[in-house]
Design a protein around this motif. Structure first.
Motif, PDB file in Angstrom:
ATOM      1  N   GLU A   1       0.124  32.847  48.039  1.00  0.00           N
ATOM      2  CA  GLU A   1       0.733  33.414  49.089  1.00  0.00           C
ATOM      3  C   GLU A   1       1.951  33.182  49.324  1.00  0.00           C
ATOM      4  OE1 GLU A   1      -0.358  36.516  50.306  1.00  0.00           O
ATOM      5  OE2 GLU A   1      -2.116  36.552  49.292  1.00  0.00           O
ATOM      6  N   ASN A   2       2.349  31.868  48.882  1.00  0.00           N
ATOM      7  CA  ASN A   2       3.457  31.123  49.270  1.00  0.00           C
ATOM      8  C   ASN A   2       4.637  31.834  48.573  1.00  0.00           C
ATOM      9  OD1 ASN A   2       1.917  29.334  50.575  1.00  0.00           O
ATOM     10  ND2 ASN A   2       1.882  27.763  48.960  1.00  0.00           N
ATOM     11  N   PRO A   3       6.016  31.566  49.354  1.00  0.00           N
ATOM     12  CA  PRO A   3       7.026  32.299  48.492  1.00  0.00           C
ATOM     13  C   PRO A   3       7.515  31.589  47.442  1.00  0.00           C
ATOM     14  CG  PRO A   3       7.624  31.133  50.829  1.00  0.00           C
ATOM     15  CD  PRO A   3       6.019  31.119  50.670  1.00  0.00           C
ATOM     16  N   ARG A   4       8.339  32.155  46.570  1.00  0.00           N
ATOM     17  CA  ARG A   4       8.753  31.510  45.447  1.00  0.00           C
ATOM     18  C   ARG A   4       9.596  30.195  45.908  1.00  0.00           C
ATOM     19  NH1 ARG A   4       7.642  33.209  40.521  1.00  0.00           N
ATOM     20  NH2 ARG A   4       6.949  35.255  40.175  1.00  0.00           N
ATOM     21  N   ARG A   5       9.667  29.142  45.147  1.00  0.00           N
ATOM     22  CA  ARG A   5      10.408  27.928  45.320  1.00  0.00           C
ATOM     23  C   ARG A   5      11.847  28.268  44.681  1.00  0.00           C
ATOM     24  NH1 ARG A   5       7.928  23.737  47.493  1.00  0.00           N
ATOM     25  NH2 ARG A   5       9.632  22.219  46.429  1.00  0.00           N
ATOM     26  N   PRO A   6      12.920  27.453  44.936  1.00  0.00           N
ATOM     27  CA  PRO A   6      14.110  27.533  44.342  1.00  0.00           C
ATOM     28  C   PRO A   6      14.315  27.676  42.764  1.00  0.00           C
ATOM     29  CG  PRO A   6      14.214  26.045  46.467  1.00  0.00           C
ATOM     30  CD  PRO A   6      12.959  26.365  46.097  1.00  0.00           C
ATOM     31  N   ASP A   7      13.323  26.808  42.039  1.00  0.00           N
ATOM     32  CA  ASP A   7      13.272  26.783  40.871  1.00  0.00           C
ATOM     33  C   ASP A   7      12.194  27.673  39.984  1.00  0.00           C
ATOM     34  OD1 ASP A   7      10.322  26.269  41.419  1.00  0.00           O
ATOM     35  OD2 ASP A   7      10.151  24.276  40.570  1.00  0.00           O
ATOM     36  N   GLY A   8      11.987  28.964  40.950  1.00  0.00           N
ATOM     37  CA  GLY A   8      11.366  30.077  40.474  1.00  0.00           C
ATOM     38  C   GLY A   8       9.738  30.035  40.611  1.00  0.00           C
ATOM     39  N   SER A   9       9.038  28.998  40.770  1.00  0.00           N
ATOM     40  CA  SER A   9       7.687  28.713  40.817  1.00  0.00           C
ATOM     41  C   SER A   9       7.159  28.653  42.304  1.00  0.00           C
ATOM     42  CB  SER A   9       7.253  27.502  40.209  1.00  0.00           C
ATOM     43  OG  SER A   9       7.419  26.311  40.899  1.00  0.00           O
ATOM     44  N   GLY A  10       6.002  28.728  42.323  1.00  0.00           N
ATOM     45  CA  GLY A  10       5.375  28.772  43.621  1.00  0.00           C
ATOM     46  C   GLY A  10       4.617  27.522  43.860  1.00  0.00           C
ATOM     47  N   VAL A  11       4.715  26.535  43.013  1.00  0.00           N
ATOM     48  CA  VAL A  11       3.865  25.133  43.093  1.00  0.00           C
ATOM     49  C   VAL A  11       4.905  24.142  43.329  1.00  0.00           C
ATOM     50  CG1 VAL A  11       2.607  23.735  41.673  1.00  0.00           C
ATOM     51  CG2 VAL A  11       2.552  26.202  41.121  1.00  0.00           C
ATOM     52  N   GLN A  12       4.302  23.532  44.457  1.00  0.00           N
ATOM     53  CA  GLN A  12       5.024  22.215  44.828  1.00  0.00           C
ATOM     54  C   GLN A  12       4.522  21.147  44.295  1.00  0.00           C
ATOM     55  OE1 GLN A  12       4.777  21.970  49.225  1.00  0.00           O
ATOM     56  NE2 GLN A  12       5.665  19.850  49.000  1.00  0.00           N
ATOM     57  N   THR A  13       5.345  20.029  43.576  1.00  0.00           N
ATOM     58  CA  THR A  13       4.904  18.957  42.890  1.00  0.00           C
ATOM     59  C   THR A  13       4.144  18.216  44.081  1.00  0.00           C
ATOM     60  OG1 THR A  13       7.043  19.104  41.543  1.00  0.00           O
ATOM     61  CG2 THR A  13       5.598  16.965  41.662  1.00  0.00           C
ATOM     62  N   PRO A  14       3.128  17.584  43.330  1.00  0.00           N
ATOM     63  CA  PRO A  14       2.111  16.615  44.307  1.00  0.00           C
ATOM     64  C   PRO A  14       3.130  15.476  44.827  1.00  0.00           C
ATOM     65  CG  PRO A  14       0.978  17.386  42.490  1.00  0.00           C
ATOM     66  CD  PRO A  14       2.384  17.828  42.197  1.00  0.00           C
ATOM     67  N   ASP A  15       2.825  14.771  45.966  1.00  0.00           N
ATOM     68  CA  ASP A  15       3.363  13.524  46.293  1.00  0.00           C
ATOM     69  C   ASP A  15       2.833  12.190  45.550  1.00  0.00           C
ATOM     70  OD1 ASP A  15       5.256  14.593  48.132  1.00  0.00           O
ATOM     71  OD2 ASP A  15       3.297  15.252  49.265  1.00  0.00           O
ATOM     72  N   ALA A  16       1.349  12.493  45.284  1.00  0.00           N
ATOM     73  CA  ALA A  16       0.756  11.158  44.981  1.00  0.00           C
ATOM     74  C   ALA A  16      -0.500  11.815  43.657  1.00  0.00           C
ATOM     75  CB  ALA A  16       0.311  10.553  45.629  1.00  0.00           C
ATOM     76  N   VAL A  17      -0.895  10.812  42.964  1.00  0.00           N
ATOM     77  CA  VAL A  17      -2.025  11.088  42.039  1.00  0.00           C
ATOM     78  C   VAL A  17      -2.807   9.897  42.158  1.00  0.00           C
ATOM     79  CG1 VAL A  17      -2.890  11.356  39.593  1.00  0.00           C
ATOM     80  CG2 VAL A  17      -0.949  12.577  40.152  1.00  0.00           C
ATOM     81  N   ILE A  18      -4.177  10.214  42.487  1.00  0.00           N
ATOM     82  CA  ILE A  18      -5.084   8.906  42.480  1.00  0.00           C
ATOM     83  C   ILE A  18      -6.201   9.299  41.222  1.00  0.00           C
ATOM     84  CG2 ILE A  18      -6.866   7.993  43.655  1.00  0.00           C
ATOM     85  CD1 ILE A  18      -5.535   8.673  46.243  1.00  0.00           C
ATOM     86  N   HIS A  19      -6.089   8.439  40.206  1.00  0.00           N
ATOM     87  CA  HIS A  19      -6.907   8.803  39.046  1.00  0.00           C
ATOM     88  C   HIS A  19      -8.145   7.806  39.055  1.00  0.00           C
ATOM     89  CE1 HIS A  19      -8.130   9.536  35.012  1.00  0.00           C
ATOM     90  NE2 HIS A  19      -7.766   8.280  34.409  1.00  0.00           N
ATOM     91  N   PHE A  20      -9.346   8.338  39.507  1.00  0.00           N
ATOM     92  CA  PHE A  20     -10.575   7.774  39.498  1.00  0.00           C
ATOM     93  C   PHE A  20     -11.648   8.387  38.329  1.00  0.00           C
ATOM     94  CE2 PHE A  20     -11.644   5.522  43.731  1.00  0.00           C
ATOM     95  CZ  PHE A  20     -10.281   5.119  43.914  1.00  0.00           C
ATOM     96  N   ALA A  21     -11.201   9.589  37.573  1.00  0.00           N
ATOM     97  CA  ALA A  21     -12.152  10.117  36.546  1.00  0.00           C
ATOM     98  C   ALA A  21     -12.079   9.187  35.495  1.00  0.00           C
ATOM     99  CB  ALA A  21     -11.291  11.410  36.280  1.00  0.00           C
ATOM    100  N   ALA A  22     -13.527   8.876  35.133  1.00  0.00           N
ATOM    101  CA  ALA A  22     -13.750   7.791  33.755  1.00  0.00           C
ATOM    102  C   ALA A  22     -15.343   7.923  33.663  1.00  0.00           C
ATOM    103  CB  ALA A  22     -13.239   6.627  34.357  1.00  0.00           C
ATOM    104  N   TYR A  23     -15.584   7.422  32.423  1.00  0.00           N
ATOM    105  CA  TYR A  23     -17.024   7.079  32.271  1.00  0.00           C
ATOM    106  C   TYR A  23     -16.962   5.813  33.106  1.00  0.00           C
ATOM    107  CZ  TYR A  23     -17.289  10.259  28.163  1.00  0.00           C
ATOM    108  OH  TYR A  23     -17.137  11.524  27.420  1.00  0.00           O
ATOM    109  N   ALA A  24     -18.034   5.581  33.895  1.00  0.00           N
ATOM    110  CA  ALA A  24     -18.289   4.482  34.991  1.00  0.00           C
ATOM    111  C   ALA A  24     -18.764   3.475  34.824  1.00  0.00           C
ATOM    112  CB  ALA A  24     -18.980   5.300  36.233  1.00  0.00           C
ATOM    113  N   ARG A  25     -18.994   3.236  33.455  1.00  0.00           N
ATOM    114  CA  ARG A  25     -19.693   2.091  33.035  1.00  0.00           C
ATOM    115  C   ARG A  25     -20.096   2.243  31.489  1.00  0.00           C
ATOM    116  NH1 ARG A  25     -25.201   2.618  32.234  1.00  0.00           N
ATOM    117  NH2 ARG A  25     -26.271   4.172  33.763  1.00  0.00           N
ATOM    118  N   ASN A  26     -20.279   1.111  30.725  1.00  0.00           N
ATOM    119  CA  ASN A  26     -20.913   1.062  29.442  1.00  0.00           C
ATOM    120  C   ASN A  26     -22.299   1.929  29.464  1.00  0.00           C
ATOM    121  OD1 ASN A  26     -18.879  -0.647  28.071  1.00  0.00           O
ATOM    122  ND2 ASN A  26     -19.872  -2.175  29.261  1.00  0.00           N
ATOM    123  N   MET A  27     -22.831   2.337  28.395  1.00  0.00           N
ATOM    124  CA  MET A  27     -23.946   2.926  27.916  1.00  0.00           C
ATOM    125  C   MET A  27     -24.233   4.250  28.546  1.00  0.00           C
ATOM    126  SD  MET A  27     -26.743  -0.399  27.451  1.00  0.00           S
ATOM    127  CE  MET A  27     -27.803   0.781  26.401  1.00  0.00           C
TER     128      MET A  27
END
Length: 310
Positions: free
Chosen positions: A74-100
């Motif tokens: 529902e957001n209006p288009r941005r000046p670059d033509g998209s409606g998506v705002q670039t995130p300010d930060a990424v926190i990357h926790f996704a992983a295999y959490a241990r061996n085996m």
């Protein structure tokens, strides 16, 4: 939920996991807006989970340039033509959490490739704050074969020779190296790697800590240290708020050792041949959080002694 004026738009990968499901509510309470990227759902009424395979660079790039919620169409288009705002930060926790959990080769491939893809996509999208999950295991004892001593105490981020022998820890060190490389390649981008201790959820104090405290010899592989999952949320928030540090590594642990005996006395009794390289606090955790307190201002809220009768 919209971000407050001071809040940030954060993509959190692996937010459905043991640590992430506590970190995300902390970030929301701090006024941030969060998109969870995970293969499993997060049962939270205001957080959308976008399913993505982060070992696929195309899916990773798209996930980091996605709407945070269906309502954002529902957001209006941005000046670059998209409606998506670039995130300010990424926190990357996704992983295999241990061996085996999977064969070693898949653990290495999945963890290293996903971390590389997330950092590369974030940098090329112009996201200036990236936080990645490294691990206590990089200090080389957690998944060592047989009994193994640490090189020295305390375990400090910028002086310790991290030389693990196992696949999981090696994958985490590779992630740190990727982070350092991209921070150099993209000046002005902050990439902080958190060497996360043994994550403790609220219900685990009553269940597990009596044994940890009464049988401390069982906790050597975790360096008699831990991180409360809620305090890890605070650390994530502090990382998002602190700019200008470039590439950094932080131990993410709580303040104190999980023993009834003060730190120096216990370490001298259990590891008599391991040098102590500086004066340590009376109850300071061997996997020390001194740097994250000094640099980011971390103040723990959930010391284990609040929940466990000694």
């Amino acid at each position: 939920m919209a971000a407050s004026a001071a809040g940030k738009r954060i993509v959190f990968t692996g937010g459905s996991g043991k640590a992430g499901k506590h970190c995300i509510p902390y970030l929301l309470n701090a006024g941030h807006q969060v998109l969870n990227v995970d293969l499993a759902p997060l049962p939270h009424p205001t957080v959308h989970t976008l399913k993505a395979d982060l070992t696929d660079s195309g899916q990773t790039f798209n996930a980091l340039s996605s709407h945070f919620h269906l309502s954002h169409y529902e957001n209006p288009r941005r000046p670059d033509g998209s409606g998506v705002q670039t995130p300010d930060a990424v926190i990357h926790f996704a992983a295999y959490a241990r061996n085996m959990l999977v064969p070693d080769s898949e653990c290495f491939r999945g963890n290293v490739l996903s971390t590389y893809n997330v950092i590369e996509a974030a940098c090329k999208l112009g996201i200036k704050k990236i936080v990645i999950a490294s691990s206590e295991t990089t200090y080389g004892v957690c998944f060592a074969q047989g009994d193994c001593d640490y090189h020295s105490f305390p375990l400090e981020e910028d002086t310790y020779d991290n030389d693990p022998e196992d696949t999981y820890a090696t994958s985490k060190l590779c992630g740190e190296r990727c982070a350092r490389s991209f921070a150099r390649r993209f000046p002005g981008t902050d990439i902080y790697a958190l060497r996360i201790g043994n994550v403790i959820e609220p219900h685990e104090y009553e269940r597990d800590f009596p044994e940890y405290v009464n049988k401390p010899e069982t906790r050597k592989r975790n360096a008699w240290s831990y991180i409360d999952a809620r305090d890890l949320g605070q650390i994530c928030d502090l990382c998002v708020k602190k700019d200008g540090l470039g590439f950094q590594v932080f131990n993410a642990t709580n303040d104190t050792i999980t023993t009834k005996v003060p730190t120096k006395e216990y370490l001298k009794s259990i590891c008599p041949n391991t040098p102590i390289t500086r004066e340590m606090g009376e109850w300071e955790a061997p996997l020390t959080n001194k740097k994250i307190k000094d640099v980011l201002g971390f103040k723990e809220e959930h010391n284990w002694r609040k929940y466990v009768k000694v």
